[in-house]
Design a protein around this motif. Structure first.
Motif, PDB file in Angstrom:
ATOM      1  N   PRO A   4       0.838  -1.221   0.000  1.00 27.75           N
ATOM      2  CA  PRO A   4       0.000   0.000   0.000  1.00 27.75           C
ATOM      3  C   PRO A   4       0.864   1.259   0.000  1.00 27.75           C
ATOM      4  O   PRO A   4       1.022   1.931   1.016  1.00 27.75           O
ATOM      5  N   PHE A  21       0.419   3.242   3.565  1.00 25.12           N
ATOM      6  CA  PHE A  21      -0.845   3.205   4.310  1.00 25.12           C
ATOM      7  C   PHE A  21      -0.789   2.030   5.287  1.00 25.12           C
ATOM      8  O   PHE A  21      -1.253   0.914   4.992  1.00 25.12           O
ATOM      9  N   ASP A  22      -0.194   2.258   6.451  1.00 25.36           N
ATOM     10  CA  ASP A  22      -0.085   1.197   7.453  1.00 25.36           C
ATOM     11  C   ASP A  22      -0.568   1.647   8.822  1.00 25.36           C
ATOM     12  O   ASP A  22      -0.298   0.978   9.829  1.00 25.36           O
ATOM     13  N   GLN A  23      -1.295   2.786   8.875  1.00 28.42           N
ATOM     14  CA  GLN A  23      -1.822   3.271  10.147  1.00 28.42           C
ATOM     15  C   GLN A  23      -3.107   2.516  10.506  1.00 28.42           C
ATOM     16  O   GLN A  23      -3.806   1.996   9.628  1.00 28.42           O
ATOM     17  N   PRO A  24      -3.423   2.429  11.788  1.00 24.77           N
ATOM     18  CA  PRO A  24      -4.647   1.705  12.197  1.00 24.77           C
ATOM     19  C   PRO A  24      -5.919   2.286  11.576  1.00 24.77           C
ATOM     20  O   PRO A  24      -6.859   1.547  11.273  1.00 24.77           O
ATOM     21  N   ASP A  25      -5.942   3.611  11.381  1.00 21.96           N
ATOM     22  CA  ASP A  25      -7.146   4.226  10.809  1.00 21.96           C
ATOM     23  C   ASP A  25      -7.085   4.280   9.288  1.00 21.96           C
ATOM     24  O   ASP A  25      -7.965   4.889   8.655  1.00 21.96           O
ATOM     25  N   GLY A  26      -6.035   3.699   8.687  1.00 22.89           N
ATOM     26  CA  GLY A  26      -5.946   3.681   7.236  1.00 22.89           C
ATOM     27  C   GLY A  26      -5.304   4.907   6.622  1.00 22.89           C
ATOM     28  O   GLY A  26      -5.206   4.989   5.392  1.00 22.89           O
ATOM     29  N   SER A  27      -4.855   5.848   7.439  1.00 24.29           N
ATOM     30  CA  SER A  27      -4.216   7.057   6.905  1.00 24.29           C
ATOM     31  C   SER A  27      -2.761   6.773   6.536  1.00 24.29           C
ATOM     32  O   SER A  27      -2.135   5.882   7.112  1.00 24.29           O
ATOM     33  N   PRO A  28      -2.204   7.534   5.603  1.00 19.35           N
ATOM     34  CA  PRO A  28      -0.818   7.283   5.180  1.00 19.35           C
ATOM     35  C   PRO A  28       0.180   8.019   6.064  1.00 19.35           C
ATOM     36  O   PRO A  28      -0.153   8.975   6.757  1.00 19.35           O
TER      37      PRO A  28
END
Length: 592
Positions: A4, A21-28
């Protein structure tokens, strides 16, 4: 690869970013990025002795360190110390500390000096910059990548005008001593000061001044003498310790924009307003060369490490290379945009170029550093174009010049020590014969047959003696070429052979007729006045092998006399050249 990852680039920030894009909320988040100057660079300099790092300053008010081998090591120098200094005390704000509301940084750089002698000492700054409209000069530390704590002020910096701002006088030129502990700052009022880079304190100020703005400063290799150029059309020399004037100034008929001092050749180059480059001898302070060719303002100068060539950039969109010995232009590089600054790496392998209106830095490879490079000789023709006359600089164009060979020194110097080499390479312990006999040895006829070793050894010895005798009687390839009168081919063969091969070729020449042909070959080789060192070594070896035999042959006496005459002529010419060079060197260096 299914990761991603998103790659973005901007139109104005000159930056390339990789988002993941590897944040828990899907943000980059930014995984890695590469960036450069937002505004065009105006100054570039190499730092360190290995040529792996560049320092560049641009119109975006940033100072950057750039790696020539790995982009990940590029970074921007921090100016946080300047902002802290501003918030700490409004009373200490002067024109040199005013930060524009749009650009939180110092104004664009007008001159930069980089020192590498004290990079390991954390107490010393190693970069000094002068900025537009600012009286003080600023210090930076390369290893920390940030603005240093010292601001180089003069004694009258605390006397502002009615508005609290002093913009009348500003720093225009900076230079760092070879030892890296002192820096020199020239200003627009013609004053010159020296500062300690450890404490930031003022060391000395020149009692005399230029009558106009100081445009450039240079220092010699030992840090004793300083030279400054000014718009008042003069070059002034100073004692680097006391800042007192040293000797009479050199007066020109044109303003001086640039100065470069060659460490190796001890020459001073001055780029002038009349579009010419004047070369002065630092010892005698007399004009040695005047180079003309640029059609617009000269923007930068740099000597090659050997001091034989000098490179110049100009607003005529060209970078020219000048041969100082011949006083002519030997190469010209046309650029799409006018180059504003150039820098040659300390070993001379790379050339960095920044051009007007371009945010990138061009890095070129110097072909002449890695091998022979053809240069375009000739002056500009009537149409203003340079004639591309490529020349490999063949020194044989001079008739009375004796040249040395280009073969490795070991190829001819070992010839005089072959016996020593053979003695050294002899095995310390004799080689032991194998006790086990091979299967093909003959056997004796008996009830109990045994190997007939003595008979076989006698046959082998006889074969070896016959082979050795035949090899000695056979004339070598070098000898055959000399007998045939093909001396040019014999010379080329001798240059390719190693010491042991040359020794074998000479020893195989036993008969007087062949030796006479070899003597004629040496007369031919010496008369060419080329490869003198190699021919001298070969002649010495040949005479040591066959000297006693040649002395007994009457037919060789006349040829030896001719060889002696030619040899004396070649050596006399070479000896006179050596004497003249040594005399001139001693004279101009002040040794006599």
């Amino acid at each position: 690869s299914g990761e991603p990852v998103l790659i973005t680039t901007g139109l104005t920030d000159n930056c390339l970013k990789v988002h993941i894009f590897d944040q828990p909320d899907g943000s980059p988040r930014v995984l890695r990025s590469r960036s450069g100057h937002v505004g065009p660079p105006v100054r570039v300099r190499f730092c360190g002795g290995d040529g792996r790092q560049l320092i560049s300053a641009g119109l975006d008010r940033e100072l950057r360190i750039i790696s020539t081998i790995r982009d990940a090591q590029n970074r921007v120098f921090s100016q946080k110390a300047l902002r802290k200094r501003k918030r700490r005390s409004e009373a200490n704000i002067r024109s040199e500390l005013v930060v524009d509301d749009q650009f939180a940084g110092l104004p664009p750089v007008v001159d930069i000096a980089v020192g590498s002698a004290r990079r390991e000492d954390e107490d010393f700054a190693n970069i000094v910059t002068a900025h537009e409209g600012i009286r003080a000069a600023f210090t930076w530390r390369m290893e920390s990548g940030a603005l240093a704590s010292h601001v180089l002020r003069t004694e009258d910096d605390d006397t502002p005008n009615a508005n609290g701002i002093s913009k009348k006088v500003c720093s225009t030129a900076v230079q760092i001593s070879p030892a890296g502990h002192i820096t020199f700052v020239g200003r627009s009022d013609g004053s010159l000061s020296s500062y300690n880079l450890q404490s930031g304190r003022l060391v000395a100020s020149s009692p005399q001044k230029h009558k106009a703005r100081i445009t450039a400063i240079a220092i010699d290799s030992i840090g004793e003498t300083l030279v400054s150029g000014s718009d008042d059309q003069s070059l002034r020399f100073w004692d680097a310790h006391t800042m007192q004037a040293s000797g009479e100034p050199i007066t020109l008929n044109s303003g001086i924009e640039l100065i470069s001092w060659s460490v190796d050749s001890d020459l001073i180059a001055a780029g002038c307003d009349d579009l010419s480059i004047r070369i002065y001898d630092a010892e005698t302070r007399k004009l040695a060369r005047r180079l003309k060719g640029h059609t617009a303002r000269i923007t930068d100068l740099c000597f090659t490490p050997s001091g034989r060539w000098i490179l110049s950039s100009s607003m005529d969109a060209s970078i020219r290379t000048w041969d100082l010995l011949a006083g002519v232009e030997v190469d010209k590089l046309d650029c799409e945009s006018p180059p504003t600054s150039i820098a040659l790496s300390p070993e001379g392998s790379f050339l960095a170029i920044v051009c007007a209106g371009e945010v990138g830095i061009t890095l070129l490879v110097n072909k002449a550093h890695f091998g022979a490079a053809s240069m375009s000789l000739g002056k500009d023709d009537e149409h203003g174009q340079t004639r591309e006359q490529h020349n490999e600089f063949d020194v044989s164009i001079v008739d009375d010049l004796v040249t040395l060979s280009s073969v490795p020194v070991s190829q001819w110097i070992v010839l005089s020590k072959l016996e020593m080499v053979r003695e050294r390479n002899k095995p310390k312990v004799p080689v032991k014969k194998s006790e086990s006999a091979p299967f093909f040895l003959p056997t004796t006829k008996a009830l109990n047959p045994s190997f007939n070793v003595k008979s076989h050894q006698r046959e082998i010895v006889e074969q070896k003696d016959d082979l050795a005798l035949g090899s000695l009687m056979e004339l070598s390839e070098f000898g055959r070429l000399c007998v045939d009168g093909n001396y040019a081919s014999a010379l080329q063969l001798a240059k390719k052979l190693g010491p042991s091969a040359v020794d074998l070729q000479f020893r195989s020449i036993d008969d007087p007729d062949s030796q006479l042909s070899v003597l004629k070959y040496f007369v031919y080789a010496l008369s060419l006045q080329k490869d003198f060192d190699l021919i001298e070594a070969h002649l010495d070896l040949f005479l040591r092998i066959h000297g006693s035999q040649l002395a007994e042959e009457r037919q060789c006496a006349m040829q030896l006399q001719e060889l002696k005459t030619v040899h004396e002529e070649a050596w006399t010419s070479l000896r006179d050249s050596f004497s003249m060079v040594l005399t001139l060197t001693a004279h101009f260096s002040g040794q006599q």
